[in-house]
Design a protein around this motif. Structure first.
Motif, short mmCIF file in Angstrom:
data_model
loop_
_atom_site.label_atom_id
_atom_site.label_comp_id
_atom_site.label_asym_id
_atom_site.label_seq_id
_atom_site.Cartn_x
_atom_site.Cartn_y
_atom_site.Cartn_z
N VAL A 143 0.76 -1.05 -0.03
CA VAL A 143 0.02 0.04 0.02
C VAL A 143 0.78 1.42 -0.15
CG1 VAL A 143 -1.54 1.34 1.28
CG2 VAL A 143 -1.95 -1.22 1.03
N VAL A 144 1.82 1.37 0.78
CA VAL A 144 2.66 2.39 0.95
C VAL A 144 3.58 2.57 -0.47
CG1 VAL A 144 4.97 3.28 1.79
CG2 VAL A 144 3.12 2.32 3.25
N THR A 145 3.94 1.39 -1.28
CA THR A 145 4.48 1.61 -2.53
C THR A 145 3.42 2.20 -3.60
OG1 THR A 145 5.78 -0.25 -2.15
CG2 THR A 145 5.35 0.28 -4.50
N LEU A 146 2.12 1.76 -3.54
CA LEU A 146 1.17 2.48 -4.49
C LEU A 146 0.78 3.80 -3.82
CD1 LEU A 146 -1.49 -0.49 -4.32
CD2 LEU A 146 0.16 0.45 -6.09
N LEU A 147 1.16 4.37 -2.73
CA LEU A 147 0.93 5.86 -2.39
C LEU A 147 1.94 6.29 -3.07
CD1 LEU A 147 -0.54 5.48 1.08
CD2 LEU A 147 -1.80 5.94 -0.87
N GLY A 164 0.62 10.20 -17.27
CA GLY A 164 0.03 10.03 -15.85
C GLY A 164 -1.24 9.35 -15.67
N SER A 165 -1.60 8.13 -16.54
CA SER A 165 -2.80 7.63 -16.37
C SER A 165 -3.08 7.07 -14.74
CB SER A 165 -2.86 6.28 -17.31
OG SER A 165 -4.05 5.64 -17.23
N TRP A 166 -4.31 7.11 -14.48
CA TRP A 166 -4.56 6.63 -13.23
C TRP A 166 -5.25 5.36 -13.27
CZ3 TRP A 166 -2.36 9.15 -9.23
CH2 TRP A 166 -1.86 10.46 -9.36
N ALA A 167 -5.35 4.95 -14.45
CA ALA A 167 -5.75 3.61 -14.54
C ALA A 167 -4.91 2.44 -14.07
CB ALA A 167 -6.56 3.37 -15.97
N LEU A 168 -5.06 1.88 -12.94
CA LEU A 168 -4.29 0.68 -12.34
C LEU A 168 -4.78 -0.55 -12.96
CD1 LEU A 168 -3.99 1.22 -8.46
CD2 LEU A 168 -2.19 1.30 -10.29
N ASN A 169 -3.81 -1.38 -13.38
CA ASN A 169 -3.93 -2.80 -13.81
C ASN A 169 -4.16 -3.46 -12.57
OD1 ASN A 169 -3.75 -5.47 -14.76
ND2 ASN A 169 -2.24 -4.81 -16.13
N TRP A 170 -5.39 -3.50 -12.13
CA TRP A 170 -5.72 -4.39 -10.90
C TRP A 170 -5.28 -5.74 -10.76
CZ3 TRP A 170 -6.35 -1.87 -6.88
CH2 TRP A 170 -6.66 -0.39 -6.58
N GLY A 171 -5.33 -6.36 -12.16
CA GLY A 171 -4.81 -7.91 -12.15
C GLY A 171 -3.24 -7.92 -11.87
N LEU A 172 -2.55 -7.19 -12.27
CA LEU A 172 -1.15 -6.94 -12.05
C LEU A 172 -0.77 -6.49 -10.50
CD1 LEU A 172 1.52 -5.58 -14.33
CD2 LEU A 172 1.57 -4.93 -11.94
N VAL A 173 -1.51 -5.47 -10.15
CA VAL A 173 -1.25 -5.08 -8.72
C VAL A 173 -1.82 -6.12 -7.74
CG1 VAL A 173 -1.94 -3.52 -6.95
CG2 VAL A 173 -1.59 -2.72 -9.40
N GLY A 174 -3.15 -6.62 -7.99
CA GLY A 174 -3.37 -8.01 -7.13
C GLY A 174 -2.65 -9.21 -7.21
N ALA A 177 0.52 -8.37 -5.17
CA ALA A 177 0.40 -8.40 -3.74
C ALA A 177 0.23 -9.70 -3.13
CB ALA A 177 -0.92 -7.48 -3.39
N LEU A 178 -0.72 -10.51 -3.84
CA LEU A 178 -0.75 -11.94 -3.52
C LEU A 178 0.60 -12.79 -3.68
CD1 LEU A 178 -2.63 -14.31 -2.73
CD2 LEU A 178 -3.20 -14.71 -5.01
N ALA A 179 1.39 -12.45 -4.52
CA ALA A 179 2.65 -13.03 -4.88
C ALA A 179 3.78 -12.60 -3.55
CB ALA A 179 3.39 -12.78 -6.04
N LEU A 180 3.36 -11.50 -3.13
CA LEU A 180 4.18 -10.89 -1.90
C LEU A 180 3.85 -11.48 -0.70
CD1 LEU A 180 6.29 -8.64 -1.02
CD2 LEU A 180 4.51 -7.13 -0.76
N LEU A 234 4.74 -18.12 -9.96
CA LEU A 234 4.47 -16.89 -9.32
C LEU A 234 4.61 -15.75 -10.58
CD1 LEU A 234 5.97 -17.04 -5.74
CD2 LEU A 234 3.53 -17.00 -6.31
N SER A 235 5.68 -15.98 -11.48
CA SER A 235 6.00 -14.89 -12.35
C SER A 235 4.62 -14.86 -13.27
CB SER A 235 7.13 -15.55 -13.42
OG SER A 235 8.19 -15.36 -12.42
N VAL A 236 4.09 -15.78 -13.39
CA VAL A 236 2.62 -15.81 -14.29
C VAL A 236 1.69 -15.01 -13.19
CG1 VAL A 236 0.89 -17.13 -15.25
CG2 VAL A 236 3.22 -17.89 -15.39
N LEU A 237 1.51 -15.31 -12.12
CA LEU A 237 0.74 -14.66 -11.17
C LEU A 237 0.71 -13.11 -11.12
CD1 LEU A 237 -1.58 -14.60 -9.02
CD2 LEU A 237 0.28 -15.15 -7.38
N MET A 238 1.90 -12.62 -11.07
CA MET A 238 2.46 -11.31 -11.13
C MET A 238 2.26 -10.56 -12.22
SD MET A 238 5.98 -11.19 -8.67
CE MET A 238 6.64 -12.49 -9.32
N THR A 239 1.91 -11.24 -13.52
CA THR A 239 1.61 -10.66 -14.77
C THR A 239 0.14 -10.17 -14.69
OG1 THR A 239 1.14 -12.67 -15.95
CG2 THR A 239 3.28 -11.93 -15.85
N GLY A 240 -0.56 -10.91 -13.75
CA GLY A 240 -2.18 -10.55 -13.90
C GLY A 240 -2.85 -11.09 -14.97
N ALA A 241 -2.13 -12.08 -15.58
CA ALA A 241 -3.07 -13.03 -16.46
C ALA A 241 -3.20 -14.47 -16.42
CB ALA A 241 -2.06 -12.82 -18.14
#
Length: 274
Positions: A143-147, A164-174, A177-180, A234-241
């Protein structure tokens, strides 16, 4: 003699009136420590030690360095909130699981296991609190990283004219985060399995890497590696795909690299003398 009797009677009468029941030799019932309090204590342990604190400082510096590198070198068109957040993921994915290792081994290396397990004799409960607190710390760092990434994204819009697009790729971010969280839990599992900080760190970093190298050099292992190489899954997980076929592979690799050492560690710590 009369003085002794009067004193004895006074002490006896005071003891009989004591609500604690010490006169009968029966100890009062004491409630267990709430699980959330255990988690808070374990989280504080991870932050209070000098090694844990400096490791968090190192993670912050590495994350800042990667974000700054992207901010100053990427072209304006590709500078977005998602790209800045993604650039910081490498440092925390590599270093934060080491806090999980130290959370599991600190009881034994710092010789605090006796006091910890005296206050809470249910050792598995303590270890589960370590898992929860370490995973929570990973999410807090995310969360701190995102901020921080959002602040630099705004700076890019104002000063560099970035996309400066504010459209987060939630698949990638999620997925990241799960991989972390899973990697931090893997660090805790290896720490519980080995109960030695240097040995657990070497095993955590070395064994999955060695398996990955073997699968790259031995062709016959490439098929099983799709199911057993946690770095690949985990690499596949972090791509959000992630696809329907990827989730079973991730689950099998986690059973091998997270479930097995965790189960062994819980069994070992439940039976080892503090």
């Amino acid at each position: 003699m009369s003085t002794y009797r009067s004193t004895h009677q006074a002490v006896g009468s005071d003891t009989d009136r004591s609500p604690s029941g010490l006169a009968t030799g029966i100890r009062p019932a004491v409630g267990g420590i709430p699980f959330l309090r255990l988690c808070a204590v374990e989280l504080r342990k991870q932050l209070d030690t000098r090694a844990g604190l400096w490791l968090l400082v190192a993670i912050a510096l590495v994350n800042t360095g990667f974000i700054a590198l992207t901010f100053f070198t990427a072209d304006a068109a590709s500078l977005t909130w998602t790209s800045l957040a993604e650039s910081a993921s490498l440092g925390q994915l590599l270093l934060l699981p080491l806090i999980g290792v130290m959370a599991a081994t600190s009881e034994w290396s710092a010789r605090t296991a006796l006091s910890t397990f005296t206050l809470e004799p249910r050792r598995t409960r303590v270890n589960l609190a370590k898992l929860v607190s370490a995973g929570s710390l990973g999410l807090i760092v995310m969360v701190v990283t995102l901020l921080v990434s959002a602040a630099l994204n705004l700076a890019g819009i104002l000063w560099q004219g970035a996309d400066g697009s504010w459209a987060l790729n939630w698949g990638l971010v999620g997925g990241t985060a799960l991989a972390l969280v899973l990697l931090v839990w893997q660090g805790v599992a290896f720490g519980l399995a080995f109960l030695s900080t240097p040995v657990a760190i070497v095993a955590y970093l070395g064994l999955p890497t060695l398996w990955t190298v073997l699968t790259l050099t031995i062709e016959s292992l490439r098929g099983p590696a799709e199911w057993l190489d946690v770095n690949t899954t985990l690499s596949v997980l972090m791509t959000g795909a992630m696809t329907a076929d990827d989730w079973p592979r991730l689950a099998v690799s986690l059973v091998v690299w997270l479930g097995v050492p965790l189960a062994f560690g819980l069994w070992r710590t439940a039976r080892r003398e503090p």
